[in-house]
Scaffold this active site. Structure first.
Site, short mmCIF file in Angstrom:
data_model
loop_
_atom_site.label_atom_id
_atom_site.label_comp_id
_atom_site.label_asym_id
_atom_site.label_seq_id
_atom_site.Cartn_x
_atom_site.Cartn_y
_atom_site.Cartn_z
CE1 TYR A 95 -5.18 -1.72 4.19
CE2 TYR A 95 -3.91 0.28 3.87
CZ TYR A 95 -4.56 -0.83 3.35
OH TYR A 95 -4.57 -1.04 1.99
CB SER A 111 -0.87 -0.02 1.27
OG SER A 111 -1.46 1.24 1.50
P1 NAP Z 1 -11.86 -5.02 -1.45
O1 NAP Z 1 -12.61 -4.66 -2.69
O2 NAP Z 1 -12.42 -4.72 -0.12
O3 NAP Z 1 -11.41 -6.55 -1.55
C1 NAP Z 1 -10.73 -7.18 -0.49
C2 NAP Z 1 -10.73 -8.66 -0.76
O4 NAP Z 1 -10.15 -9.32 0.39
C3 NAP Z 1 -12.13 -9.23 -0.92
O5 NAP Z 1 -12.11 -10.27 -1.84
C4 NAP Z 1 -12.40 -9.76 0.48
O6 NAP Z 1 -13.38 -10.77 0.54
C5 NAP Z 1 -11.05 -10.34 0.81
N1 NAP Z 1 -10.96 -10.61 2.24
C6 NAP Z 1 -11.00 -9.73 3.26
N2 NAP Z 1 -10.94 -10.38 4.44
C7 NAP Z 1 -10.86 -11.71 4.14
C8 NAP Z 1 -10.77 -12.88 4.92
N3 NAP Z 1 -10.79 -12.85 6.26
N4 NAP Z 1 -10.70 -14.07 4.29
C9 NAP Z 1 -10.72 -14.14 2.95
N5 NAP Z 1 -10.80 -13.06 2.15
C10 NAP Z 1 -10.87 -11.85 2.75
O7 NAP Z 1 -10.47 -4.27 -1.43
P2 NAP Z 1 -9.37 -3.98 -2.55
O8 NAP Z 1 -9.22 -2.52 -2.61
O9 NAP Z 1 -9.60 -4.74 -3.79
O10 NAP Z 1 -8.09 -4.51 -1.76
C11 NAP Z 1 -7.30 -5.59 -2.20
C12 NAP Z 1 -5.93 -5.44 -1.56
O11 NAP Z 1 -5.33 -4.23 -2.03
C13 NAP Z 1 -5.95 -5.33 -0.04
O12 NAP Z 1 -4.83 -5.99 0.50
C14 NAP Z 1 -5.85 -3.83 0.19
O13 NAP Z 1 -5.32 -3.53 1.44
C15 NAP Z 1 -4.92 -3.45 -0.93
N6 NAP Z 1 -4.93 -2.05 -1.32
C16 NAP Z 1 -6.04 -1.44 -1.79
C17 NAP Z 1 -5.99 -0.10 -2.17
C18 NAP Z 1 -7.16 0.65 -2.73
O14 NAP Z 1 -7.03 1.85 -2.95
N7 NAP Z 1 -8.28 0.03 -2.97
C19 NAP Z 1 -4.80 0.59 -2.05
C20 NAP Z 1 -3.68 -0.06 -1.55
C21 NAP Z 1 -3.76 -1.39 -1.20
P3 NAP Z 1 -14.90 -10.43 0.99
O15 NAP Z 1 -15.53 -9.82 -0.21
O16 NAP Z 1 -15.44 -11.75 1.35
O17 NAP Z 1 -14.79 -9.48 2.15
#
Ligand code: NAP
Length: 253
Positions: free
Chosen positions: A158, A145
């Protein structure tokens, strides 16, 4: 030919948390490059499955809650039962909790650290053991991140987890490079997913963020696909322990 170095035809990639968001973009990108996908999710990855199978790739749906490490052995076993090998692991699943640091609870600390840091390490360890047994190396890509580099506001666990992931990415690379295993990370900038819905809904924060992104827009799941294919492919065989920002220039500002 140089483009062959990006070809992932027949490779097996585990992608955690790919029912939506960045994980879905990554799974589809890897499938476009030739991978069969092991999808590790809590809920049905229906849309991702149809996108991956439409590309002619195989899709193994494994349900697991990554809050704890208990499902890790079965993730590896089921992958091997179905495909006979693993080539790539993308640790994408992650959560965030927002509250002022002065009031932040122990539960919000532990929940985030468990999914974003502890399970990432132990799943990587289990897959690395499999890579070593296979004897042909492998690729691990952790999703970090901007808060691997910066402090952030109102997201203490986080920031701790994502800063930790950048460090542990280096550690795993240091120990496992001798086995032909590359461990790297991608640090997405501000991306349009469920994770950032609250930020985008707050017009003031939304404008502040957009004003700081040189590219002038939020990123999309598709923006991560090609960088992930690069780190999953032989094209990056001499890249170890590095965290690649895919952020529209945010960190350059
Ligand atoms: P998201 O749309 O909220 O997706 C998160 C994913 O993680 C979902 O598939 C969720 O499943 C899964 N997950 C969460 N807790 C879990 C658990 N206990 N067991 C299994 N699966 C679990 O978020 P995203 O933005 O795509 O994030 C993906 C990654 O990128 C994360 O590591 C996040 O920290 C990182 N990230 C995101 C951003 C951003 O701007 N969006 C920036 C930097 C880093 P469910 O649908 O079942 O909850």
């Amino acid at each position: 030919m140089i483009l062959n170095a990006f070809n992932l035809e027949g490779k097996v990639a585990i992608v955690t948390g790919c029912n939506t968001g960045l994980g879905q973009g990554i799974a589809v990108g890897l499938a476009e490059a030739g991978c069969n996908i092991v999808a590790v999710n809590r809920s049905a990855p229906t849309e991702t499955e149809s996108k991956v199978t439409a590309l002619g790739r195989q899709f193994l749906d494994i349900r697991a809650d990554l809050t704890s490490t208990q499902d890790i052995p079965s993730i590896v076993e089921k992958s091997i039962e179905t495909f006979g090998r693993i080539d790539i692991l993308v640790n994408n699943a992650g959560i965030i909790r927002r509250a002022d640091a002065i009031e932040f609870t122990e539960k919000d600390w532990d929940d985030v650290m468990d999914v974003n840091a502890k399970t990432v390490f132990f799943l990587s360890q289990a897959v690395a053991k499999q890579f070593i047994a296979q004897g042909e190396g492998g690729k691990i890509i952790n999703i970090a991140s901007m808060l691997s580099f910066q402090g952030g506001i109102r997201v203490p666990s986080y920031t701790a987890s994502k800063s930790g992931i950048m460090g542990v990415t280096r550690l795993m690379a240091n120990e496992w490079a001798k086995h032909g295993i590359n461990v790297n990370a991608i640090a997405p900038g501000y991306m349009e997913t469920n994770n950032t819905e609250a930020l985008r809904a707050d017009e003031t924060r939304n404008q502040e963020i957009l004003a700081r992104i040189p590219a002038g827009r939020w990123g999309t799941p598709e923006d991560l696909a090609a960088p992930c294919v690069f780190l999953a492919s032989p094209a990056s065989d001499y890249v170890n322990g590095y965290t690649l920002a895919v952020d529209g220039g945010w960190l350059a500002r």
